[in-house]
Design a protein around this motif. Structure first.
Motif: not given
Length: 472
Positions: A305, A351, A355-358, A385
């Motif tokens: 992420w 997420t 692909l970004t951190h939750w 996520a």
């Protein structure tokens, strides 16, 4: 301890008179009751929208207490220091409060209870925020539940506490302690110009909450199961706003839903299941408190992420180029809330496609939602996520366009919130530009951007990332 020594009721997320076990116990004691709200570090750490909404709830509840001849005392500082001072000033020998379950409040409350006990105070916590205490629901092996479906089966036929009446009066102390002015705390400072936009969408206070419940049971519970996912239809109860501040109890919702179920209303059981989903979130937060800040499932700490970045700002601005995602984000800025299915779509896009951190999304919701709840927010983001309970990553990469075609077939929801989709946009869409931060410099004539991540490309990238995770 005498009948003349006051009970200090430490008010937290229980801004109601009815169905309030700690207040019921205090009144039943026959002693004077001093209701106190403390602005401590837990309150100060709240995001802009929930802190503002809490202030409005406190204002309404203070008026409710005045209507029955009492008052709400406001104090600021570390909770233990404030309570010690109040004990010295009032001669109180008992301090009672309603229990909370997230790790920050559990740690604070344990320390407060131990220290007050050393002073000889009767320090007690009471149930009331949940239907079932987390330690009272166990598997056959005496463990906590980690999957929702068996949790639901374990509690659906249990007895729920009877409803408690609202007291008509509270016994007054001989002398009231001094109180801060709530307005001086400026709890709404962080909302800036957004407050004027969001305010008309709020339902503040105990009376408004019960009116909301009555309307839902009368008008919408019958179609709740079949229609609740349609983004443009107003069939949900909206009571998450009131539940989070304790302006209505889960017990009241349960009994209303059960009565509707007994009357044969078709959506009632699903409404009860959603109420129990909230219970499950708190069950997990109590037993696995790391869910609020770290990956719940093992093996996810190395997942690829990303943290904050330029693309995340476009997600926050409702300018990802994916219409239903952007509409949902703008709904949040105008109303302070977001449709439940839309929450899943914006979380999945952030997420998985991005692909970004939750945690990035969790923190932003905690800043912007008036119905922010520490347990529901944490579990919801991790569920989507793939790092949380009941997660099935390969099957939960939502396609926002497909979801929009299914649950917003005539684009009513998207057009309601995206001014760029209409030559003559509705007021709801235009209000976003009045509510969003000035620093963003957004204008309705800016036009729709290209997608941050194309849906097909994002899905392929997410699946590849999950496969690599499973191989590592």
């Amino acid at each position: 301890m005498t009948q003349n020594s006051p009970v200090i009721w430490w008010v937290r997320r229980d801004l109601r008179l009815a169905d309030n076990p700690v207040l019921h116990a205090a009144v039943s004691s026959g002693r004077p009751v001093i209701a106190v709200f403390i602005c401590d570090n837990v309150v100060e750490s709240l995001g802009a929208a929930p802190k503002w909404r809490l202030g409005l709830g406190l204002e309404a509840f203070a008026k409710r207490l005045e209507d029955i001849g009492s008052r709400l005392v406001f104090r600021k500082g570390a909770a233990l220091d404030v309570l010690r001072t109040l004990v010295a000033q009032t001669g109180a020998t008992a301090i009672w409060w309603g229990r909370q379950y997230d790790p920050d409040q559990v740690a604070r409350d344990k320390a407060v209870k131990a220290a007050l006990g050393d002073l000889g105070c009767d320090a007690r916590s009471y149930a009331g925020h949940l239907l079932f205490e987390p330690w009272q629901v166990q598997t056959g092996q005496g463990k906590f539940y980690q999957v929702y479906s068996p949790f639901w089966r374990a509690v659906k036929d249990r007895d729920v506490a009877a409803r408690l009446p609202a007291p008509k009066s509270l016994r007054k102390p001989d002398h009231w302690p001094e109180s801060d002015r709530l307005a001086d705390w400026s709890l709404g400072r962080g909302m800036d110009r957004g407050a004027d936009v969001v305010y008309p969408h709020l339902h503040i206070g105990e009376g408004a909450a019960h009116d909301r419940l009555a309307r839902f049971i009368e008008c919408n519970v019958g179609q709740y199961k079949d229609q609740r996912d349609f983004l443009h239809k107003d069939v949900c109860s909206g009571l998450s706003e009131n539940l989070t501040y304790g302006e209505i109890s889960p017990v009241a919702l349960w009994h209303a839903g059960q009565h509707a179920l007994d009357a044969g209303r078709p959506g009632a059981e699903h409404f009860l299941k959603e109420l129990v989903w909230r219970e499950f979130a708190y069950h997990l937060v109590y037993h696995t408190p790391h869910i609020t800040s770290r990956n719940w499932r093992e093996g996810w700490d190395s997942f690829a992420w990303r943290d904050e970045g330029g693309d995340v700002l476009r997600w926050k601005q409702g300018r990802t180029g994916i219409d239903v995602v952007d509409a949902a984000m703008r709904e949040m800025y105008v109303t302070g809330r977001m449709h439940n299915r839309a929450r899943m779509l914006v979380a999945s896009y952030l997420t998985k496609h991005m692909l970004t951190h939750w945690r990035v999304g969790q923190d932003w919701f905690a800043e912007c939602l008036v119905d922010w709840d520490p347990a529901a927010n944490a579990m919801g983001w991790q569920w989507v996520a793939g790092s949380g309970p009941d997660a099935a990553p390969y099957f939960r990469i939502f396609n926002p366009d497909t979801q929009a075609q299914k649950f917003d077939p005539a684009a009513q929801y998207r057009k309601a919130w995206l001014a760029e989709l209409s030559d003559s946009p509705p007021q709801s869409a235009m209000l976003f530009f009045d509510a969003c931060p000035r620093s963003w410099g957004l204008r309705p004539q800016d036009g729709r951007p290209a997608p941050v991540v194309a849906l097909a490309d994002g899905r392929k990238r997410a699946l590849a990332a999950y496969e690599n995770k499973n191989k590592s």
